[in-house]
Scaffold this motif. Structure first.
Motif, PDB file in Angstrom:
ATOM      1  N   GLU A  23       0.830  -1.204   0.000  1.00 14.16           N
ATOM      2  CA  GLU A  23       0.000   0.000   0.000  1.00 14.16           C
ATOM      3  C   GLU A  23       0.861   1.250   0.000  1.00 14.16           C
ATOM      4  O   GLU A  23       1.925   1.290   0.603  1.00 14.16           O
ATOM      5  CB  GLU A  23      -0.929   0.004   1.220  1.00 14.16           C
ATOM      6  N   TRP A  24       0.371   2.283  -0.678  1.00 15.55           N
ATOM      7  CA  TRP A  24       1.062   3.563  -0.694  1.00 15.55           C
ATOM      8  C   TRP A  24       0.810   4.255   0.632  1.00 15.55           C
ATOM      9  O   TRP A  24      -0.308   4.202   1.127  1.00 15.55           O
ATOM     10  CB  TRP A  24       0.548   4.421  -1.854  1.00 15.55           C
ATOM     11  N   PRO A  25       1.739   4.902   1.249  1.00 15.89           N
ATOM     12  CA  PRO A  25       3.119   5.130   0.874  1.00 15.89           C
ATOM     13  C   PRO A  25       4.092   4.093   1.445  1.00 15.89           C
ATOM     14  O   PRO A  25       5.289   4.194   1.261  1.00 15.89           O
ATOM     15  CB  PRO A  25       3.417   6.502   1.463  1.00 15.89           C
ATOM     16  N   LEU A  26       3.556   3.067   2.136  1.00 22.93           N
ATOM     17  CA  LEU A  26       4.455   2.102   2.772  1.00 22.93           C
ATOM     18  C   LEU A  26       5.256   1.291   1.758  1.00 22.93           C
ATOM     19  O   LEU A  26       6.316   0.782   2.084  1.00 22.93           O
ATOM     20  CB  LEU A  26       3.675   1.191   3.711  1.00 22.93           C
ATOM     21  N   ARG A  27       4.783   1.229   0.537  1.00 17.50           N
ATOM     22  CA  ARG A  27       5.576   0.525  -0.483  1.00 17.50           C
ATOM     23  C   ARG A  27       6.856   1.286  -0.817  1.00 17.50           C
ATOM     24  O   ARG A  27       7.747   0.760  -1.473  1.00 17.50           O
ATOM     25  CB  ARG A  27       4.747   0.251  -1.727  1.00 17.50           C
ATOM     26  N   LEU A  28       6.975   2.523  -0.362  1.00 14.59           N
ATOM     27  CA  LEU A  28       8.191   3.316  -0.566  1.00 14.59           C
ATOM     28  C   LEU A  28       9.287   2.959   0.430  1.00 14.59           C
ATOM     29  O   LEU A  28      10.448   3.309   0.222  1.00 14.59           O
ATOM     30  CB  LEU A  28       7.872   4.813  -0.451  1.00 14.59           C
ATOM     31  N   VAL A  29       8.950   2.260   1.523  1.00  9.98           N
ATOM     32  CA  VAL A  29       9.921   1.900   2.549  1.00  9.98           C
ATOM     33  C   VAL A  29      10.884   0.862   1.982  1.00  9.98           C
ATOM     34  O   VAL A  29      10.468  -0.159   1.436  1.00  9.98           O
ATOM     35  CB  VAL A  29       9.224   1.371   3.816  1.00  9.98           C
ATOM     36  N   THR A  30      12.179   1.147   2.113  1.00  8.63           N
ATOM     37  CA  THR A  30      13.205   0.246   1.586  1.00  8.63           C
ATOM     38  C   THR A  30      13.955  -0.494   2.694  1.00  8.63           C
ATOM     39  O   THR A  30      14.429  -1.602   2.470  1.00  8.63           O
ATOM     40  CB  THR A  30      14.220   1.018   0.726  1.00  8.63           C
ATOM     41  N   GLU A  31      14.071   0.110   3.864  1.00  6.15           N
ATOM     42  CA  GLU A  31      14.782  -0.503   4.986  1.00  6.15           C
ATOM     43  C   GLU A  31      14.241   0.052   6.294  1.00  6.15           C
ATOM     44  O   GLU A  31      13.747   1.182   6.344  1.00  6.15           O
ATOM     45  CB  GLU A  31      16.274  -0.168   4.960  1.00  6.15           C
ATOM     46  N   VAL A  32      14.400  -0.744   7.342  1.00  2.80           N
ATOM     47  CA  VAL A  32      14.132  -0.289   8.705  1.00  2.80           C
ATOM     48  C   VAL A  32      15.344  -0.688   9.534  1.00  2.80           C
ATOM     49  O   VAL A  32      15.789  -1.837   9.490  1.00  2.80           O
ATOM     50  CB  VAL A  32      12.853  -0.933   9.280  1.00  2.80           C
ATOM     51  N   ASP A  47      13.002   3.888  25.071  1.00  2.00           N
ATOM     52  CA  ASP A  47      12.128   3.748  23.921  1.00  2.00           C
ATOM     53  C   ASP A  47      12.843   2.916  22.862  1.00  2.00           C
ATOM     54  O   ASP A  47      13.959   2.469  23.079  1.00  2.00           O
ATOM     55  CB  ASP A  47      11.734   5.118  23.355  1.00  2.00           C
ATOM     56  N   VAL A  48      12.182   2.717  21.745  1.00  2.32           N
ATOM     57  CA  VAL A  48      12.779   2.022  20.609  1.00  2.32           C
ATOM     58  C   VAL A  48      12.993   3.055  19.516  1.00  2.32           C
ATOM     59  O   VAL A  48      12.044   3.718  19.083  1.00  2.32           O
ATOM     60  CB  VAL A  48      11.871   0.889  20.091  1.00  2.32           C
ATOM     61  N   ASP A  49      14.232   3.216  19.096  1.00  3.06           N
ATOM     62  CA  ASP A  49      14.580   4.173  18.048  1.00  3.06           C
ATOM     63  C   ASP A  49      14.679   3.438  16.720  1.00  3.06           C
ATOM     64  O   ASP A  49      15.448   2.481  16.589  1.00  3.06           O
ATOM     65  CB  ASP A  49      15.918   4.841  18.370  1.00  3.06           C
ATOM     66  N   LEU A  50      13.896   3.892  15.742  1.00  9.29           N
ATOM     67  CA  LEU A  50      13.865   3.256  14.432  1.00  9.29           C
ATOM     68  C   LEU A  50      14.126   4.287  13.342  1.00  9.29           C
ATOM     69  O   LEU A  50      13.589   5.393  13.386  1.00  9.29           O
ATOM     70  CB  LEU A  50      12.500   2.603  14.176  1.00  9.29           C
ATOM     71  N   ASP A  51      14.936   3.895  12.388  1.00  3.34           N
ATOM     72  CA  ASP A  51      15.175   4.711  11.194  1.00  3.34           C
ATOM     73  C   ASP A  51      14.411   4.067  10.050  1.00  3.34           C
ATOM     74  O   ASP A  51      14.607   2.893   9.741  1.00  3.34           O
ATOM     75  CB  ASP A  51      16.670   4.764  10.861  1.00  3.34           C
ATOM     76  N   ILE A  52      13.543   4.846   9.413  1.00  4.28           N
ATOM     77  CA  ILE A  52      12.772   4.370   8.274  1.00  4.28           C
ATOM     78  C   ILE A  52      13.416   4.937   7.019  1.00  4.28           C
ATOM     79  O   ILE A  52      13.411   6.149   6.807  1.00  4.28           O
ATOM     80  CB  ILE A  52      11.298   4.853   8.343  1.00  4.28           C
ATOM     81  N   GLU A  53      13.974   4.060   6.214  1.00  5.32           N
ATOM     82  CA  GLU A  53      14.545   4.473   4.934  1.00  5.32           C
ATOM     83  C   GLU A  53      13.462   4.316   3.869  1.00  5.32           C
ATOM     84  O   GLU A  53      12.802   3.271   3.807  1.00  5.32           O
ATOM     85  CB  GLU A  53      15.756   3.600   4.584  1.00  5.32           C
ATOM     86  N   PHE A  54      13.263   5.359   3.076  1.00  2.00           N
ATOM     87  CA  PHE A  54      12.233   5.277   2.040  1.00  2.00           C
ATOM     88  C   PHE A  54      12.687   6.014   0.795  1.00  2.00           C
ATOM     89  O   PHE A  54      13.588   6.850   0.837  1.00  2.00           O
ATOM     90  CB  PHE A  54      10.900   5.834   2.548  1.00  2.00           C
ATOM     91  N   ASP A  55      12.044   5.686  -0.302  1.00  2.00           N
ATOM     92  CA  ASP A  55      12.324   6.315  -1.591  1.00  2.00           C
ATOM     93  C   ASP A  55      11.704   7.706  -1.586  1.00  2.00           C
ATOM     94  O   ASP A  55      10.488   7.849  -1.685  1.00  2.00           O
ATOM     95  CB  ASP A  55      11.747   5.462  -2.718  1.00  2.00           C
ATOM     96  N   GLY A  56      12.545   8.714  -1.463  1.00  2.00           N
ATOM     97  CA  GLY A  56      12.070  10.086  -1.401  1.00  2.00           C
ATOM     98  C   GLY A  56      11.821  10.723  -2.747  1.00  2.00           C
ATOM     99  O   GLY A  56      11.492  11.902  -2.818  1.00  2.00           O
TER     100      GLY A  56
END
Length: 107
Positions: A23-32, A47-56
Motif C-alpha cells: 500500500e502507498w506510501p508504505l511501499r516506498l519503505v526500503t529498509e528499517v 524507547d525504541v529508536d527506528l530509522d525508516i529508509e524510504f524512496d524520497g
C-alpha cells in the motif's frame, strides 16, 4: 520500559509493515534500522529508536510532505500512522542511514 515490551513493539511494527507493504506510501519503505539503547541491548530502554529508509523521489509523497509542512502537520505522518498509530515507545527518524554518526542495525 522492559526489554520484552520494546521487543514486542519492534515485532508489531514489522508485522504492520509486512501486512501493508503493497500500500502507498508504505511501499516506498526500503529498509528499517534500529539504533539507540534497545539496539545496544539495554535491559530497560527508554524507547525504541527506528530509522525508516524510504524512496524520497516519489512525486506524490513529496507533494503531500510539502502540503503537510505548510499546514504545520507531521510531514511523515503518512508513514508513521499506519506503522505505530498512537503507540508510545517508538521514536522514528527518516532516511538517516547515510548521515548517521552512530550505529544502525538493519532489521
Amino acid at each position: 520500559m522492559k526489554r520484552q515490551r520494546a521487543a514486542l513493539l519492534v515485532e508489531q511494527f514489522l508485522e504492520r509493515l509486512d501486512q501493508l507493504q503493497d500500500e502507498w506510501p508504505l511501499r516506498l519503505v526500503t529498509e528499517v534500522c534500529v539504533f539507540g539503547s534497545f539496539a545496544r541491548g539495554a535491559p530497560e530502554p527508554a524507547d525504541v529508536d527506528l530509522d525508516i529508509e524510504f524512496d524520497g523521489t516519489d512525486w506524490q509523497f513529496a507533494s503531500e510532505r510539502a502540503q503537510a509542512l505548510s499546514a504545520g502537520r507531521d510531514p511523515h505522518g503518512d508513514l508513521r500512522r499506519p506503522l505505530v498509530g498512537r503507540t508510545r515507545g517508538c521514536q522514528l527518524v527518516y532516511n538517516m542511514r547515510a548521515r548517521a554518526d552512530f550505529d544502525l542495525t538493519l532489521l
